[in-house]
Design an enzyme around this catalytic site. Structure first.
Site, PDB file in Angstrom:
ATOM      1  CE  LYS A  57      -3.626  -2.414   2.388  1.00 41.35           C
ATOM      2  NZ  LYS A  57      -3.433  -3.575   2.486  1.00 41.35           N
ATOM      3  CB  ILE A  58       3.724   2.333  -2.283  1.00 43.85           C
ATOM      4  CG1 ILE A  58       4.276   0.535  -2.110  1.00 43.85           C
ATOM      5  CG2 ILE A  58       4.633   3.265  -1.991  1.00 43.85           C
ATOM      6  CD1 ILE A  58       4.812   0.336  -3.061  1.00 43.85           C
ATOM      7  CB  ALA A  59       0.903   5.960   0.873  1.00 44.69           C
ATOM      8  CB  VAL A 166     -15.064 -12.436  -0.368  1.00 44.54           C
ATOM      9  CG1 VAL A 166     -15.324 -13.903  -0.316  1.00 44.54           C
ATOM     10  CG2 VAL A 166     -15.068 -11.319  -1.472  1.00 44.54           C
ATOM     11  N   GLY A 171     -17.915  -9.676   2.620  1.00 44.73           N
ATOM     12  CA  GLY A 171     -18.359  -9.962   1.194  1.00 44.73           C
ATOM     13  C   GLY A 171     -18.825 -11.377   0.750  1.00 44.73           C
ATOM     14  NE  ARG A 188      -9.524 -11.420   8.248  1.00 47.45           N
ATOM     15  CZ  ARG A 188      -9.937 -10.536   8.805  1.00 47.45           C
ATOM     16  NH1 ARG A 188     -10.479 -10.354  10.113  1.00 47.45           N
ATOM     17  NH2 ARG A 188     -10.140  -9.647   7.748  1.00 47.45           N
TER      18      ARG A 188
HETATM   19  O1  NUP Z   1      -9.010  -2.455   0.969  1.00 49.28           O
HETATM   20  C1  NUP Z   1      -8.780  -2.826   1.107  1.00 49.28           C
HETATM   21  N1  NUP Z   1      -9.390  -4.560   2.162  1.00 49.28           N
HETATM   22  C2  NUP Z   1      -8.256  -4.923   2.206  1.00 49.28           C
HETATM   23  O2  NUP Z   1      -8.951  -5.610   2.962  1.00 49.28           O
HETATM   24  C3  NUP Z   1      -7.881  -3.886   0.319  1.00 49.28           C
HETATM   25  C4  NUP Z   1      -6.884  -4.564   0.868  1.00 49.28           C
HETATM   26  N2  NUP Z   1      -5.352  -4.416  -0.040  1.00 49.28           N
HETATM   27  N3  NUP Z   1      -6.436  -5.555   2.018  1.00 49.28           N
HETATM   28  C5  NUP Z   1      -5.675  -6.844   2.097  1.00 49.28           C
HETATM   29  O3  NUP Z   1      -7.090  -7.863   1.597  1.00 49.28           O
HETATM   30  C6  NUP Z   1      -6.134  -6.725   3.526  1.00 49.28           C
HETATM   31  O4  NUP Z   1      -5.429  -6.135   4.330  1.00 49.28           O
HETATM   32  C7  NUP Z   1      -5.371  -8.518   3.638  1.00 49.28           C
HETATM   33  O5  NUP Z   1      -4.571  -8.621   3.095  1.00 49.28           O
HETATM   34  C8  NUP Z   1      -6.244  -8.439   2.569  1.00 49.28           C
HETATM   35  C9  NUP Z   1      -8.334  -9.275   2.976  1.00 49.28           C
HETATM   36  O6  NUP Z   1      -8.018 -10.320   4.246  1.00 49.28           O
HETATM   37  P1  NUP Z   1      -8.999 -11.069   4.621  1.00 49.28           P
HETATM   38  O7  NUP Z   1      -9.722  -9.743   5.085  1.00 49.28           O
HETATM   39  O8  NUP Z   1      -9.864 -11.482   3.715  1.00 49.28           O
HETATM   40  O9  NUP Z   1      -8.436 -12.093   5.631  1.00 49.28           O
END
Ligand code: NUP
Length: 212
Positions: A57-59, A166, A171, A188
């Protein structure tokens, strides 16, 4: 497209889950929890199992952003994720680094969490336009809000839209794919399940069934 979010903390666990699920997933996504606890070299090891997306998440300012992206690509990742809100100069800098390595760039539009609505939602479509202009390969959109996925995809039909949220975040796979997503990111639900390989395979089969 199924992307495994591997937010476990130990190298051995990460490699074990990756090996077991590898044949069912298209990419492995790594994030700070794993890299900060196991070290960056785990990224190279995972890259040998499946292509890796570095969700850093480069910012930042363009210079620092370039350094981060370069480290990720030097460790063998296929793609990096950058925050769209950081602006076009930074996205361009990350794009340049990716091009030097033959890699890809995904831009976050709005986070899938509740907090994503506080500030980001207002600018999502502008972020999409900037990502298009800069030549990003894809976008990260919230699986928790399928109506937003549809808007984002409509605005950027040629970009791959991949969606975290999801399962653990609520989701639903069917809603997300129906909204036009090109792929889902699942963490997860897979790595915390009793049998990660079986869960990954079941999700893969559901995706293949719906995308036929
Ligand atoms: O908007 C975002 N939501 C999100 O959950 C952008 C992300 N990059 N993520 C990442 O997706 C979050 O940091 C994690 O690594 C993954 C979701 O994981 P989980 O909720 O299915 O366990």
């Amino acid at each position: 497209m199924l992307i495994l979010a591997l937010d476990v903390l130990e190298r051995d666990v990460a490699l074990d889950v990756a090996r077991k699920c590898g044949e069912y997933v298209d990419f492995i996504k790594v994030n700070y929890p794993l890299v900060l606890s196991a070290g960056i070299d785990v990224v190279s090891e995972l890259s040998e199992i499946r292509p890796v997306i570095a969700d850093f998440k480069i910012a930042d300012i363009p210079y620092t952003a370039s350094l981060i992206a370069d480290i990720a690509f030097r460790h063998g990742v296929r793609a990096v994720i950058a925050h769209g809100f950081a602006g076009s100069d930074m996205l361009r800098a990350v794009r340049d680094v990716a091009d030097r390595h033959g890699g890809e760039v995904y831009a976050v539009t709005e986070l899938s969490s509740q907090g994503g609505r506080e500030f980001m939602t207002r600018h999502t479509l502008e972020i999409v336009d900037v990502a298009k202009e800069v030549g990003c390969d894809g976008l990260i959109a919230p699986a928790t809000r399928p109506e937003r996925i549809a808007e984002i995809k409509k605005r950027a039909e040629n970009l791959r839209v991949i969606c975290p949220g999801v399962g653990a975040q609520g989701g639903r796979l069917e809603d997300v794919l129906k909204a036009g997503a090109d792929g889902i990111i699942v963490g997860r639900t897979i790595y915390q399940s009793e049998d990660p390989a079986r869960t990954a395979r079941e999700i893969r089969e559901r995706i293949d069934g719906l995308m036929k």
